[in-house]
Write a protein that holds these residues in place. Structure first.
Motif, PDB file in Angstrom:
ATOM      1  N   LYS A   1      34.579  13.735 -16.345  1.00  0.00           N
ATOM      2  CA  LYS A   1      33.518  14.659 -16.719  1.00  0.00           C
ATOM      3  C   LYS A   1      33.117  14.428 -18.170  1.00  0.00           C
ATOM      4  O   LYS A   1      33.868  13.927 -18.972  1.00  0.00           O
ATOM      5  N   GLU A   2      31.892  14.916 -18.493  1.00  0.00           N
ATOM      6  CA  GLU A   2      31.379  14.752 -19.850  1.00  0.00           C
ATOM      7  C   GLU A   2      32.273  15.443 -20.872  1.00  0.00           C
ATOM      8  O   GLU A   2      32.449  14.986 -21.986  1.00  0.00           O
ATOM      9  N   ALA A   3      32.868  16.599 -20.470  1.00  0.00           N
ATOM     10  CA  ALA A   3      33.746  17.329 -21.393  1.00  0.00           C
ATOM     11  C   ALA A   3      34.922  16.462 -21.809  1.00  0.00           C
ATOM     12  O   ALA A   3      35.362  16.496 -22.951  1.00  0.00           O
TER      13      ALA A   3
ATOM     14  N   MET B   1      27.875  18.212 -35.748  1.00  0.00           N
ATOM     15  CA  MET B   1      27.452  19.433 -36.425  1.00  0.00           C
ATOM     16  C   MET B   1      26.000  19.800 -36.149  1.00  0.00           C
ATOM     17  O   MET B   1      25.617  20.969 -36.266  1.00  0.00           O
ATOM     18  N   THR B   2      25.175  18.825 -35.787  1.00  0.00           N
ATOM     19  CA  THR B   2      23.756  19.110 -35.540  1.00  0.00           C
ATOM     20  C   THR B   2      23.421  19.219 -34.061  1.00  0.00           C
ATOM     21  O   THR B   2      22.276  19.526 -33.718  1.00  0.00           O
ATOM     22  N   SER B   3      24.404  18.988 -33.191  1.00  0.00           N
ATOM     23  CA  SER B   3      24.149  19.011 -31.750  1.00  0.00           C
ATOM     24  C   SER B   3      23.742  20.407 -31.288  1.00  0.00           C
ATOM     25  O   SER B   3      24.234  21.417 -31.786  1.00  0.00           O
ATOM     26  N   SER B   4      22.847  20.447 -30.309  1.00  0.00           N
ATOM     27  CA  SER B   4      22.391  21.724 -29.750  1.00  0.00           C
ATOM     28  C   SER B   4      23.080  22.050 -28.428  1.00  0.00           C
ATOM     29  O   SER B   4      22.754  23.057 -27.794  1.00  0.00           O
ATOM     30  N   GLU B   5      24.018  21.218 -27.985  1.00  0.00           N
ATOM     31  CA  GLU B   5      24.710  21.467 -26.726  1.00  0.00           C
ATOM     32  C   GLU B   5      25.630  22.679 -26.861  1.00  0.00           C
ATOM     33  O   GLU B   5      26.283  22.874 -27.893  1.00  0.00           O
ATOM     34  N   ASP B   6      25.701  23.491 -25.802  1.00  0.00           N
ATOM     35  CA  ASP B   6      26.417  24.765 -25.851  1.00  0.00           C
ATOM     36  C   ASP B   6      27.899  24.596 -26.151  1.00  0.00           C
ATOM     37  O   ASP B   6      28.476  25.385 -26.901  1.00  0.00           O
ATOM     38  N   GLU B   7      28.531  23.575 -25.550  1.00  0.00           N
ATOM     39  CA  GLU B   7      29.975  23.445 -25.684  1.00  0.00           C
ATOM     40  C   GLU B   7      30.397  22.821 -27.017  1.00  0.00           C
ATOM     41  O   GLU B   7      31.577  22.814 -27.355  1.00  0.00           O
ATOM     42  N   VAL B   8      29.432  22.337 -27.794  1.00  0.00           N
ATOM     43  CA  VAL B   8      29.770  21.625 -29.020  1.00  0.00           C
ATOM     44  C   VAL B   8      30.326  22.563 -30.082  1.00  0.00           C
ATOM     45  O   VAL B   8      31.202  22.180 -30.866  1.00  0.00           O
TER      46      VAL B   8
ATOM     47  N   ARG C   1      19.603  20.740 -43.008  1.00  0.00           N
ATOM     48  CA  ARG C   1      18.193  20.944 -42.677  1.00  0.00           C
ATOM     49  C   ARG C   1      17.937  21.188 -41.203  1.00  0.00           C
ATOM     50  O   ARG C   1      16.772  21.367 -40.799  1.00  0.00           O
ATOM     51  N   THR C   2      18.966  21.200 -40.387  1.00  0.00           N
ATOM     52  CA  THR C   2      18.801  21.516 -38.971  1.00  0.00           C
ATOM     53  C   THR C   2      19.368  22.904 -38.699  1.00  0.00           C
ATOM     54  O   THR C   2      20.259  23.378 -39.412  1.00  0.00           O
ATOM     55  N   LYS C   3      18.869  23.552 -37.669  1.00  0.00           N
ATOM     56  CA  LYS C   3      19.309  24.921 -37.357  1.00  0.00           C
ATOM     57  C   LYS C   3      20.804  24.979 -37.080  1.00  0.00           C
ATOM     58  O   LYS C   3      21.546  25.771 -37.685  1.00  0.00           O
ATOM     59  N   ASN C   4      21.280  24.140 -36.150  1.00  0.00           N
ATOM     60  CA  ASN C   4      22.700  24.163 -35.792  1.00  0.00           C
ATOM     61  C   ASN C   4      23.574  23.636 -36.921  1.00  0.00           C
ATOM     62  O   ASN C   4      24.666  24.156 -37.164  1.00  0.00           O
TER      63      ASN C   4
END
Length: 375
Positions: free
Chosen positions: A58-60, A95-102, A139-142
């Motif tokens: 799995k990706e996780a 640190m900039t990823s928008s994926e939920d599990e990150v 400079r990114t939201k996440n």
């Protein structure tokens, strides 16, 4: 008898006397199945692991492997330049990823770093040429949200973060997301670093106030009691530069916030700074809000009304019928001091009928009519 001489048939009779006799054509294999079904429960369903063992991971699981590789790199004290680049690119992506599990994965990586490893990570984030990684993340939201979580954990690590912010102060404070990193630092840093940032806020106050996101950051500092060590001095700077700020779309919002949260002393100083500009400011969207707030205070309402009384009548009528100015004239007719209110009413009295014909000044005409009836 043929069936009686069959040993497999005799065996069935001995183990299960109640089993009915099978026909001569039944095969020994079918009889064996019946015998087993009457004494052995059905096998359990295959285990889930057996069914999925051959499937791709799995990706996780892949993310965990990458996180472990990143953790190992952050713990290493002997990375080559190429390995450092790979490590920092992985950290930046995380640190900039928008994926939920990150987010949980990021927290796990950080929690496994000891003090010296965390300090090394802070140094790597902020010592690359032109703070490239730090700024890219901030400079990114996440990235901004996760970077804020690193501040205040260690005084030693905060040195690196504070220096990076101060080195790029205007750039950080005028960015939609990076500005939140700076204001969070001003909450959690030690007092020495806080005062270093306060000095920069005061130096850049006008430029920040005239910027879209810089003005938002300044307004947050003005509103939040956490920044009391900075906001008191900021009130004085805004008061002294009120004229420059009030004519700016964003700066006028900063002045309004100061008038809401500051002391009477700062309000009075703003009133003094804007004398001679009330009529002109009242014709602008942001300016008229400032003038109205000054009309709310007895100590400064006199500055505004006296300027309206001294204003040439044609200019006053244009103001009274303008998109924004009519709000100021309406409020000026309701000021606390009766002499000021009556003086303005008497000046407008000859034009009552004219004012009543314009939708924007209809309320002014109604107020004038009421005042004249009670006089």
């Amino acid at each position: 008898m043929a069936n009686g001489n069959n040993p497999f048939s005799m065996s069935i009779k001995q183990e299960n006397p109640t089993t009915p006799r099978e026909t001569p054509t039944a095969s020994p294999f079918s009889m064996t199945i019946k015998q087993e079904n009457t004494t052995v429960p059905p096998p359990p369903p295959p285990r889930r692991e057996t069914l999925t063992a051959s499937h791709p991971p799995k990706e996780a699981d892949l993310a965990d492997d990458k996180a472990q590789s990143l953790l190992n790199s952050l713990r290493s004290t002997s990375l080559t330049p190429q390995e450092t680049e790979t490590c920092m690119r992985s950290l930046t992506n995380l640190m900039t990823s928008s994926e939920d599990e990150v987010d949980a994965l990021f927290q796990e990586v950080i929690s496994k770093l000891n003090g010296s490893e965390f300090l090394r990570m802070a140094a790597l984030l902020t010592t690359k040429s032109e703070d490239r990684y730090f700024l890219e993340i901030a400079r990114t939201k996440n990235g901004s949200i996760r970077l804020q979580k690193l501040l205040g954990r260690s005084d030693d690590a905060d040195v690196f973060f504070a220096v990076a912010i101060l080195r790029n102060f205007f750039t950080v404070m005028t960015d939609e997301h990076a500005s939140h990193v700076a204001t969070q630092g001003m909450r959690v840093f030690d007092i020495k670093k806080k005062y270093a940032m306060r000095d920069q806020i005061l130096n850049y106050a006008v430029l920040l106030g005239c910027d879209q996101y810089g003005s938002i950051a300044l307004s947050a500092i003005i509103r939040d009691v956490s920044f009391i060590y900075c906001s008191m001095a900021l009130y004085d700077v805004v008061a002294s530069k009120a004229r420059l700020l009030s004519y700016n779309r964003y700066g006028s919002v900063v002045v309004q916030h100061v008038l809401i949260y500051c002391s009477l002393h700062s309000t009075y100083n703003i009133g003094l700074s804007l004398r001679g500009h009330y009529v002109e400011l009242s014709s602008t969207e942001g300016g008229r809000c400032i003038v109205e707030k000054l009309l709310d205070t007895r100590e400064t309402e006199v500055f505004v009304v006296e300027e309206l009384l001294e204003c040439e009548i044609g200019k006053l009528l244009r103001l009274a019928t303008s998109e924004y100015g009519h709000f100021v004239v309406e409020k000026a007719l309701r000021v606390t001091r009766v002499d000021l209110c009556r003086g303005l009413a008497n000046k407008l009295k000859p034009f009552l009928h004219l004012l009543s014909t314009f939708p924007r000044s209809a309320t002014i005409a109604a107020i004038l009519g009421s005042l004249l009836q009670t006089s």
